[in-house]
Scaffold this motif. Structure first.
Motif, mmCIF file in Angstrom:
data_model
loop_
_atom_site.group_PDB
_atom_site.id
_atom_site.type_symbol
_atom_site.label_atom_id
_atom_site.label_comp_id
_atom_site.label_asym_id
_atom_site.label_seq_id
_atom_site.Cartn_x
_atom_site.Cartn_y
_atom_site.Cartn_z
ATOM 1 N N ALA A 31 64.875 -8.010 -11.399
ATOM 2 C CA ALA A 31 66.270 -7.606 -11.246
ATOM 3 C C ALA A 31 66.387 -6.397 -10.317
ATOM 4 O O ALA A 31 67.482 -6.059 -9.861
ATOM 5 N N SER A 32 65.254 -5.734 -10.012
ATOM 6 C CA SER A 32 65.271 -4.662 -9.005
ATOM 7 C C SER A 32 64.886 -5.257 -7.650
ATOM 8 O O SER A 32 65.662 -5.226 -6.713
ATOM 9 N N PHE A 33 63.663 -5.743 -7.557
ATOM 10 C CA PHE A 33 63.301 -6.545 -6.383
ATOM 11 C C PHE A 33 62.139 -7.462 -6.711
ATOM 12 O O PHE A 33 61.307 -7.156 -7.573
ATOM 13 N N GLY A 34 62.109 -8.600 -6.039
ATOM 14 C CA GLY A 34 61.106 -9.623 -6.331
ATOM 15 C C GLY A 34 59.824 -9.370 -5.556
ATOM 16 O O GLY A 34 59.856 -8.870 -4.428
ATOM 17 N N GLY A 208 85.423 -23.070 -8.734
ATOM 18 C CA GLY A 208 86.598 -22.579 -8.007
ATOM 19 C C GLY A 208 86.441 -21.152 -7.498
ATOM 20 O O GLY A 208 87.395 -20.375 -7.478
ATOM 21 N N ILE A 209 85.221 -20.804 -7.091
ATOM 22 C CA ILE A 209 84.994 -19.451 -6.551
ATOM 23 C C ILE A 209 85.453 -19.436 -5.085
ATOM 24 O O ILE A 209 85.190 -20.377 -4.337
ATOM 25 N N ASP A 210 86.138 -18.374 -4.689
ATOM 26 C CA ASP A 210 86.593 -18.292 -3.294
ATOM 27 C C ASP A 210 85.499 -17.709 -2.401
ATOM 28 O O ASP A 210 85.235 -18.220 -1.324
ATOM 29 N N ILE A 211 84.905 -16.617 -2.848
ATOM 30 C CA ILE A 211 83.814 -15.996 -2.077
ATOM 31 C C ILE A 211 82.690 -15.633 -3.042
ATOM 32 O O ILE A 211 82.929 -15.008 -4.089
ATOM 33 N N PHE A 212 81.468 -16.048 -2.666
ATOM 34 C CA PHE A 212 80.280 -15.764 -3.482
ATOM 35 C C PHE A 212 79.271 -15.125 -2.536
ATOM 36 O O PHE A 212 79.093 -15.596 -1.406
ATOM 37 N N THR A 213 78.639 -14.066 -2.978
ATOM 38 C CA THR A 213 77.710 -13.394 -2.060
ATOM 39 C C THR A 213 76.490 -12.894 -2.828
ATOM 40 O O THR A 213 76.605 -12.476 -3.979
ATOM 41 N N SER A 214 75.331 -12.989 -2.182
ATOM 42 C CA SER A 214 74.111 -12.547 -2.867
ATOM 43 C C SER A 214 73.060 -12.091 -1.868
ATOM 44 O O SER A 214 72.809 -12.774 -0.868
ATOM 45 N N GLY A 215 72.437 -10.966 -2.174
ATOM 46 C CA GLY A 215 71.209 -10.612 -1.475
ATOM 47 C C GLY A 215 70.107 -11.506 -2.027
ATOM 48 O O GLY A 215 70.236 -12.064 -3.126
ATOM 49 N N LEU A 221 63.235 -13.626 -4.454
ATOM 50 C CA LEU A 221 61.856 -13.285 -4.062
ATOM 51 C C LEU A 221 61.649 -13.234 -2.552
ATOM 52 O O LEU A 221 60.611 -13.671 -2.029
ATOM 53 N N SER A 222 62.646 -12.727 -1.872
ATOM 54 C CA SER A 222 62.616 -12.652 -0.400
ATOM 55 C C SER A 222 62.579 -11.190 0.038
ATOM 56 O O SER A 222 62.812 -10.295 -0.774
ATOM 57 N N PRO A 223 62.346 -10.958 1.321
ATOM 58 C CA PRO A 223 62.312 -9.557 1.789
ATOM 59 C C PRO A 223 63.654 -8.839 1.580
ATOM 60 O O PRO A 223 64.703 -9.480 1.556
ATOM 61 N N GLN A 224 63.575 -7.520 1.473
ATOM 62 C CA GLN A 224 64.810 -6.740 1.380
ATOM 63 C C GLN A 224 65.504 -6.792 2.727
ATOM 64 O O GLN A 224 64.837 -6.703 3.757
ATOM 65 N N GLY A 225 66.808 -6.951 2.712
ATOM 66 C CA GLY A 225 67.547 -7.042 3.982
ATOM 67 C C GLY A 225 67.899 -8.470 4.332
ATOM 68 O O GLY A 225 68.092 -8.797 5.507
ATOM 69 N N CYS A 226 67.944 -9.342 3.348
ATOM 70 C CA CYS A 226 68.463 -10.686 3.656
ATOM 71 C C CYS A 226 69.306 -11.191 2.495
ATOM 72 O O CYS A 226 69.120 -10.774 1.350
#
Ligand SMILES: Cc1ncc(COP(=O)(O)O)c(C=O)c1O
Length: 391
Positions: A31-34, A208-215, A221-226
């Motif tokens: 939950a902090s970073f993978g 029915g979500i209008d905008i969904f966003t996720s790092g 489990l991807s690099p930070q910054g994507c």
């Protein structure tokens, strides 16, 4: 999607070098970073080698990877490929929403009073610049309270922005009910998905979500910054642009005449992407997403739930600890939090024994993920027993 198969998870665990390092590491902190898997490490290293040796021009590969990622992420969330764009983090999509949605002076935005700051600061600034009013919905027991939310809605309320899963206690919000309320009141529904993405199945159309966003730096489990964002088809043409990039236009992959200034915008979420890609990150994201496709998010949820159940079983029978997460099935997630009298000391002791996790808001936060197994949880329980026995 195939059935849950523990052997598939055991095989994937071997792709995470920290699980078999000589120094004991039990990583319960996605939950902090993978952590990076071997395929992610390899993808990054290969690209660095190529950049160093520059043996060929790989710009076409970049566009191919970005196309594949939009498509992979669209299928992971039940969207169309044209509704998905590639961002840099969660905040990227939150900014598209906060500064782009058609809102008028005096309109009200609702957020939780126990929200991660990414939502709060983005919408606070948008409110200041656009003459909107940001209002906080009071939580009950640190969880979003639907009744109080409904009571807070007025004729000027136009938007709810909320985390799918709360970062500090793992409370999974009931997106279906929230979405229905938003529809009934003609409000936009914006979801910060980072703490659920990769561990909870989702269908953004059905919800029915209008905008969904996720790092993608945590559970994906991807690099930070994507990261990535979803803009529902019906929203895209109503969004104004706070920024515009040359790659937001449709060049039809013809880059031989760069003095063409009349390209149309992409007829997709891609029009909100920002310039050339952070290719290293896209390649890492690409290597990692394959793991999720292979295991299936439903199976990952099942796996993580079994691990968390094991921990709950122990915590419930030891009165020294108390669970601070909701145990209601529909609000559970892969995050479990608990507390005790000497939380600072407990945290230090766990770290000393190689259990990597964090404290959040007075609780120890455990995040269990696909590379963890039962022996990780038993190890944690063993250290908790030891600590409690000295108290
Ligand atoms: C709920 C939530 N939203 C957003 C973020 C991070 O936002 P960003 O990806 O924009 O850095 C976090 C954690 O870092 C989080 O827990």
């Amino acid at each position: 999607m195939s059935e849950y198969n523990p052997r598939a998870f055991a095989k994937i665990r071997k792709l995470f070098p920290h699980t078999c390092s000589e120094k004991k590491v039990v990583y319960l902190n996605s939950a902090s970073f993978g952590p990076f898997s071997t395929p992610v490490k390899k993808a990054l290293e290969e690209n660095i080698d190529l950049r160093v040796m520059v043996t060929r021009d790989d710009s076409h590969d970049t566009f191919n990877v970005s196309e594949k990622l939009r498509s992979d992420y669209a299928s992971l969330i039940g969207a169309k490929k044209k509704e998905v764009g590639l961002g840099l983090n969660t905040s990227f999509g939150l900014n598209i929403a906060a500064f782009g949605l058609p809102l008028k002076r005096g309109d009200e935005i609702l957020v939780s009073d126990r929200e991660f700051p990414a939502i709060v600061y983005t919408f606070k600034q948008a409110a200041k610049e656009r003459g909107l009013t940001l209002k906080f919905v009071e939580s009950s027991n640190s969880c979003f309270d639907i009744e109080k939310f409904e009571k807070a809605i007025t004729s000027r309320t136009r938007l709810l922005a909320i985390s799918w899963v709360q970062f500090f206690n793992g409370y999974r919000n009931d997106l279906k009910t929230l979405s229905e309320i938003c529809k009934r009141h003609n409000m936009f529904f914006v979801v910060d998905g980072i703490q659920g993405m990769g561990t909870e199945p989702i269908n953004v159309h059905r919800l029915g979500i209008d905008i969904f966003t996720s790092g993608c730096q945590k559970w994906m489990l991807s690099p930070q910054g994507c990261g990535f964002f979803y803009l529902a088809d019906h929203i895209r043409d109503h969004l104004s642009h706070s920024w515009m990039s040359w790659l937001g236009c449709d060049w039809k992959m013809q880059f031989s005449d760069l003095f063409r200034y009349d390209n149309p915008l992409h007829d997709s979420a891609r029009r909100f992407e920002m310039g050339y890609y952070v290719i290293l990150n896209l390649l890492g994201m690409n290597a990692s997403v394959e793991i999720f496709k292979e295991l299936g998010i439903r199976n990952i949820k099942k796996h993580n739930t079994m691990l968390i159940n094991e921990l709950i079983g122990y915590l419930k029978q030891n009165s020294y600890y108390s669970i601070t997460s909701s145990l209601t099935a529909k609000h559970r997630s892969s995050i479990l939090t608990f507390t005790c009298n000497d939380i600072e000391e407990l945290h230090r002791s766990l770290l000393k024994h190689g259990v990597v996790l964090v404290q959040r808001e007075g609780s120890i936060r455990v995040s269990a993920h696909l590379f963890n197994n039962r022996s990780d949880i038993l190890y944690l329980i063993d250290k908790l027993k030891l600590f409690a026995s000295k108290k």
